[in-house]
Design a protein around this motif. Sequence first.
Motif, short mmCIF file in Angstrom:
data_model
loop_
_atom_site.label_atom_id
_atom_site.label_comp_id
_atom_site.label_asym_id
_atom_site.label_seq_id
_atom_site.Cartn_x
_atom_site.Cartn_y
_atom_site.Cartn_z
N UNK A 1 -92.54 -35.37 -32.14
CA UNK A 1 -92.91 -34.25 -31.26
C UNK A 1 -92.38 -32.94 -31.84
N UNK A 2 -93.22 -31.94 -31.84
CA UNK A 2 -92.83 -30.63 -32.36
C UNK A 2 -91.87 -29.95 -31.37
N UNK A 3 -90.85 -29.26 -31.90
CA UNK A 3 -89.95 -28.48 -31.02
C UNK A 3 -89.32 -27.33 -31.79
N UNK A 4 -88.98 -26.27 -31.03
CA UNK A 4 -88.23 -25.15 -31.61
C UNK A 4 -86.75 -25.37 -31.34
N UNK B 1 -88.04 -37.49 -32.72
CA UNK B 1 -88.43 -38.86 -32.39
C UNK B 1 -87.29 -39.53 -31.64
N UNK B 2 -87.67 -40.23 -30.58
CA UNK B 2 -86.65 -40.91 -29.78
C UNK B 2 -87.16 -41.12 -28.37
N UNK C 1 -73.59 -37.38 -23.59
CA UNK C 1 -74.80 -37.06 -24.37
C UNK C 1 -74.56 -37.14 -25.87
N UNK C 2 -73.30 -37.18 -26.26
CA UNK C 2 -73.04 -37.26 -27.70
C UNK C 2 -73.48 -38.60 -28.29
N UNK C 3 -73.75 -39.56 -27.41
CA UNK C 3 -74.26 -40.85 -27.91
C UNK C 3 -75.78 -40.81 -28.07
N UNK C 4 -76.40 -39.66 -27.82
CA UNK C 4 -77.87 -39.54 -27.96
C UNK C 4 -78.31 -40.04 -29.33
N UNK C 5 -79.41 -40.80 -29.33
CA UNK C 5 -79.93 -41.32 -30.60
C UNK C 5 -81.21 -40.61 -31.04
N UNK C 6 -81.79 -39.80 -30.17
CA UNK C 6 -83.01 -39.06 -30.52
C UNK C 6 -82.73 -38.17 -31.73
N UNK C 7 -83.63 -38.21 -32.71
CA UNK C 7 -83.38 -37.51 -33.97
C UNK C 7 -84.32 -36.32 -34.14
N UNK D 1 -98.94 -32.48 -27.98
CA UNK D 1 -97.68 -32.84 -28.65
C UNK D 1 -97.33 -34.31 -28.38
N UNK D 2 -96.41 -34.86 -29.17
CA UNK D 2 -96.13 -36.30 -29.08
C UNK D 2 -95.16 -36.71 -27.99
N UNK D 3 -95.49 -36.38 -26.75
CA UNK D 3 -94.68 -36.86 -25.61
C UNK D 3 -95.45 -38.00 -24.95
N UNK D 4 -94.96 -39.21 -25.07
CA UNK D 4 -95.66 -40.37 -24.53
C UNK D 4 -94.89 -40.90 -23.32
N UNK D 5 -95.46 -40.70 -22.14
CA UNK D 5 -94.75 -41.13 -20.93
C UNK D 5 -94.93 -42.63 -20.75
N UNK D 6 -93.82 -43.32 -20.51
CA UNK D 6 -93.86 -44.78 -20.38
C UNK D 6 -94.14 -45.21 -18.94
N UNK D 7 -93.41 -44.63 -18.03
CA UNK D 7 -93.64 -44.92 -16.60
C UNK D 7 -92.89 -43.88 -15.78
N UNK D 8 -93.17 -43.87 -14.47
CA UNK D 8 -92.42 -43.01 -13.54
C UNK D 8 -91.41 -43.88 -12.81
N UNK D 9 -90.26 -43.32 -12.53
CA UNK D 9 -89.21 -44.05 -11.83
C UNK D 9 -89.63 -44.30 -10.37
N UNK D 10 -89.28 -45.47 -9.88
CA UNK D 10 -89.50 -45.79 -8.47
C UNK D 10 -88.17 -45.49 -7.76
#
Length: 545
Positions: A275-278, A210-211, A193-199, A249-258
């Motif tokens: 997206x807002x977060x605490x 965002x990410x 998870x240390x490679x996470x790019x979400x900022x 909030x800014x959660x945009x779902x792209x698709x569901x996994x098959x």
Amino acid sequence: MRIDEVLNQSPPYVDVNLYDSDQPLQDAVAANGGERDASALSGFGRHWGTAEMFDLARAANEHSPELKAFDAKGFRRDAIEFHPAYHQLMTESVGAGLAASTWRDDATPAHAPAQVLRAARFYMVAQIETGHLCPLTMTHAAVAALGLERELAVKLMPKIMSRRYDARLRPWWEKRGITLGMGMTEKQGGTDVRTNTTRAEPAGNGYAISGHKWFMSAPMCDAFLVLAQAPGGLTCFLMPRFRPDGAVNGLHFQRLKDKLGNRSNASSEVEFVDAFAWRVGEEGRGVRTIINMVQLTRLDCAIASAGIMRMALAQAVHHARYRSVFQKHLVEQPMMRTVLADLSLEVEAATALVMRLARSFDLASSDPREAARARLLTPAVKYWVCKTAPGVIGEAMECLGGNGYVEESLLPRLYREAPVNAIWEGSGNVMCLDVLRAVGREREAAREVLAALAEETADLSGARAAHVVVERAFSADNPEADARAAVDRLAHLATAAALGQSAGHEIANLFARSRLENRHGAIYGTSEIAPEEARRLIDRALSPA
Ligand SMILES: Cc1cc2nc3c(=O)[nH]c(=O)nc-3n(C[C@H](O)[C@H](O)[C@H](O)COP(=O)(O)OP(=O)(O)OC[C@H]3O[C@@H](n4cnc5c(N)ncnc54)[C@H](O)[C@@H]3O)c2cc1C
């Protein structure tokens, strides 16, 4: 004989009491402090074993959830549509406390045997339907991380504890009850998870995130614990579906996994757009914070795997008691008896082990030895129990012959479900690395856990030698290459110890003899089990009607 008469088939396995028919479960609950609740658990087992509950599970899996990303005019909806059966299962399980019964209102642990009682219920529900358990596991586990942020926990706990399922897409404060999910995994790294790019950037009273997340299950939850890179490093956040001002909030779902299995549960790919977060826990301590949650989800993975194995076994024993082949019921055929007995032993072992681990969680806050036991053994138990499930279920399926391969028999669903528990919440190798990490970080505590296991298994066949193998492997200079073998033995030692406490010496020694002294092969039915031992194991597994 009429042409439509059905002969030599087992009656449907429905309207069964999942508790009363399961002696190993009853013994494991009693051995771990839950004896006084036997009557409530029996009522729960009767209810969840009714034909209606089996049918709800079927419907929830036949009609998988669908993503409704946009409305007719192109406005974002980001809603997930589920079959009513799914909502009914959620209502039942939330009502039974599976999302929060081990907590108190202030996010501190409830008294023992809260974990053991929840584990027993979770185990029974998993036998019927596992997909809907995903958000319940995450809600239950997330409290362990949330507890670090008192103010946030105080606001959310009443909704988490409410035992009321509220499926509406509304701000959390307007709802009767809420569920929580978790988003760690990204495309470029799940384990790492240390490679996470979400900022995450500080913004107002929280952060703007965002990410993307490559896997985020149960996307209709009301808030998610997510990891993102804040200025101070990888940090844990709680991201609600609605912003504090009531806007979506800014959660945009792209698709569901098959997915291979787990079809009643939705698993999404999602982008976070400011997206807002605490923040939960300090900046830069995201892994440390979320690990509190992950220990609990791993416990649930193991309980659910034990549960689906138990259902497969029950179906196999039930069928074998009715089906006659060559003038004998299958259950009386010597070779089938050995197969069923070997499977019964494996499932009883898994059941004893997960209940004993739940006991460690129950006692962890008051007993450092039990805390150390939970820390060291959780990844080992998750590793062994979850990895065992596909093999057990495959063999149980074969006991039903062709009927087992057919969708209505339930076995295909159980079989498809089996691998996921080994993959998510840390895959096999990662679990073994986690055991090594626990040994490395807390060497003295780990030594004490091993010493306790040695004492508890002292009079069991092969235990001493297994113990030496584990100790040697853990103190090697480069233990990774042999870690699977060592963790496998560690889990077997812990299992033998747990069986000794719940099933008694005879069965514990049978397990030790066939799994520690004589290494059990990959195929069930190859253990040396005497006829009288086989009868006892099978009768314990599923009480004769
Ligand atoms: C149905 C489903 C639902 C999911 N839902 C969620 C969710 O809600 N939230 C969420 O955050 N994630 C979720 N996940 C993601 C899941 O937790 C990850 O897939 C899992 O942790 C493995 O990570 P990965 O896929 O990135 O594989 P990788 O990390 O790339 O691992 C691939 C393989 O390499 C092994 N490996 C990794 N590191 C090492 C090493 N150092 N040495 C040896 N072997 C190693 C692993 O054991 C694994 O076998 C879900 C996954 C599935 C299948």
